[in-house]
Design a protein around this motif. Structure first.
Motif, PDB file in Angstrom:
ATOM      1  N   TYR A   1      39.061  28.904  37.549  1.00 47.10           N
ATOM      2  CA  TYR A   1      40.043  28.846  36.759  1.00 47.10           C
ATOM      3  C   TYR A   1      41.157  27.505  37.175  1.00 47.10           C
ATOM      4  N   LYS A   2      40.751  26.782  38.183  1.00 49.12           N
ATOM      5  CA  LYS A   2      41.405  25.530  38.682  1.00 49.12           C
ATOM      6  C   LYS A   2      41.276  24.539  37.696  1.00 49.12           C
ATOM      7  N   ASP A   3      39.998  24.517  37.007  1.00 47.36           N
ATOM      8  CA  ASP A   3      39.844  23.421  35.813  1.00 47.36           C
ATOM      9  C   ASP A   3      40.266  24.116  34.574  1.00 47.36           C
ATOM     10  N   LEU A   4      39.970  25.480  34.140  1.00 46.86           N
ATOM     11  CA  LEU A   4      40.214  25.999  32.904  1.00 46.86           C
ATOM     12  C   LEU A   4      41.568  26.291  32.516  1.00 46.86           C
ATOM     13  N   LEU A   5      42.346  26.540  33.712  1.00 46.02           N
ATOM     14  CA  LEU A   5      43.883  26.843  33.445  1.00 46.02           C
ATOM     15  C   LEU A   5      44.585  25.728  33.918  1.00 46.02           C
ATOM     16  N   LYS A   6      43.988  24.467  34.060  1.00 46.50           N
ATOM     17  CA  LYS A   6      45.040  23.459  34.739  1.00 46.50           C
ATOM     18  C   LYS A   6      46.092  23.215  33.840  1.00 46.50           C
ATOM     19  N   ASN A   7      46.241  23.376  32.671  1.00 44.78           N
ATOM     20  CA  ASN A   7      47.305  22.997  31.766  1.00 44.78           C
ATOM     21  C   ASN A   7      48.215  24.015  31.497  1.00 44.78           C
ATOM     22  N   LEU A   8      48.084  25.135  32.241  1.00 41.11           N
ATOM     23  CA  LEU A   8      48.884  26.541  31.892  1.00 41.11           C
ATOM     24  C   LEU A   8      49.658  26.749  33.282  1.00 41.11           C
ATOM     25  N   ASP A   9      50.773  27.105  33.051  1.00 40.72           N
ATOM     26  CA  ASP A   9      51.633  27.729  34.255  1.00 40.72           C
ATOM     27  C   ASP A   9      51.239  29.346  34.062  1.00 40.72           C
ATOM     28  N   TRP A  10      50.349  29.765  35.311  1.00 40.24           N
ATOM     29  CA  TRP A  10      50.082  30.990  35.324  1.00 40.24           C
ATOM     30  C   TRP A  10      49.869  31.574  36.953  1.00 40.24           C
ATOM     31  N   GLY A  11      49.832  32.822  36.980  1.00 41.75           N
ATOM     32  CA  GLY A  11      49.844  33.194  38.392  1.00 41.75           C
ATOM     33  C   GLY A  11      49.025  34.664  38.226  1.00 41.75           C
ATOM     34  N   ILE A  12      48.918  35.058  39.554  1.00 40.71           N
ATOM     35  CA  ILE A  12      48.295  36.359  39.798  1.00 40.71           C
ATOM     36  C   ILE A  12      49.308  37.335  40.452  1.00 40.71           C
ATOM     37  N   THR A  13      49.296  38.485  39.736  1.00 40.81           N
ATOM     38  CA  THR A  13      50.525  39.509  40.274  1.00 40.81           C
ATOM     39  C   THR A  13      49.629  40.843  40.591  1.00 40.81           C
ATOM     40  N   TRP A  14      50.199  41.726  41.224  1.00 44.00           N
ATOM     41  CA  TRP A  14      49.971  43.036  41.589  1.00 44.00           C
ATOM     42  C   TRP A  14      49.907  43.916  40.358  1.00 44.00           C
ATOM     43  N   LEU A  15      48.680  44.876  40.299  1.00 43.33           N
ATOM     44  CA  LEU A  15      48.797  45.820  39.188  1.00 43.33           C
ATOM     45  C   LEU A  15      50.070  46.619  39.177  1.00 43.33           C
ATOM     46  N   PRO A  16      50.828  47.118  38.211  1.00 41.08           N
ATOM     47  CA  PRO A  16      51.764  48.153  38.490  1.00 41.08           C
ATOM     48  C   PRO A  16      51.414  49.385  39.065  1.00 41.08           C
ATOM     49  N   ALA A  17      52.410  50.018  39.422  1.00 40.20           N
ATOM     50  CA  ALA A  17      52.000  51.537  39.935  1.00 40.20           C
ATOM     51  C   ALA A  17      51.841  52.540  38.725  1.00 40.20           C
ATOM     52  N   GLY A  18      50.983  53.294  38.798  1.00 40.68           N
ATOM     53  CA  GLY A  18      50.994  54.488  37.999  1.00 40.68           C
ATOM     54  C   GLY A  18      52.094  55.739  38.265  1.00 40.68           C
TER      55      GLY A  18
END
Length: 184
Positions: free
Chosen positions: A34-51
């Motif tokens: 993803y470092k190369d594939l998504l280099k032109n995007l503003d993206w991030g990782i987050t937690w899965l929501p609670a059920g």
């Protein structure tokens, strides 16, 4: 044309990178790509929501096994003891992109510094606190697959009609599936 189906792909990472997909569920193993594939995007990782019941994610992984017929069991045990050391697990995680298998790796200073420099990976590491192993679901999948393969073999080289071979396999498969329903 309204949904741009000509741009549809089952490769979610490509769809995400091309901004035709808003989010994707993925694991840390793809972060190096993803470092190369998504280099032109503003993206991030987050937690899965609670059920309704709780917040959880799946803890998966691979197995390290020493077979009883191993010719070098002592060496294999020495390797296992080595690779499970916290500092080795921290190094492995930093180099491979896979999560460490021991909480003690989180105390290794180099790993702590690595996590602060690699926030997407840190998000996955933090979620280890809510991870759990999935309960395996096995409704005789391997046996059913084998029955179907045998039916195909019988109908192609065994001089049995495809209908007869598949009917016979279906009957056996249904018996297996019924045994699961009865046991619940």
């Amino acid at each position: 044309h309204e949904f741009k189906l000509n741009a549809f792909t089952i490769d979610y990472d490509v769809a995400f990178a091309s901004q035709t997909l808003a989010m994707a569920l993925d694991g840390p193993w793809n972060l190096p790509r993803y470092k190369d594939l998504l280099k032109n995007l503003d993206w991030g990782i987050t937690w899965l929501p609670a059920g309704n019941a709780k917040q959880a994610t799946i803890a998966g992984g691979e197995y390290l096994t020493i077979f009883k017929q191993s010719q070098h069991p002592n060496e294999a045990w020495a390797f296992l003891r080595w690779i499970l050391r916290p500092e080795v697990q921290a190094f492995w995680a930093m180099q491979s992109g896979y999560l460490p298998v021991r909480h003690a790796a989180l105390q290794v200073p180099e790993f702590q510094a690595y996590l602060e420099r690699n926030l997407p990976f840190k998000a996955y590491v933090e979620q280890m606190e809510i991870s759990q192993s999935p309960t395996p679901i096995d409704y005789h999948g391997l046996r059913i697959t084998r029955l179907m393969a045998e039916a195909i073999e019988k109908s192609t080289i065994g001089n049995v009609s495809p209908k007869a071979a598949l009917d016979q396999a279906a009957q056996k498969c249904n018996e297996l599936l019924a045994s699961v329903a009865e046991s619940k």
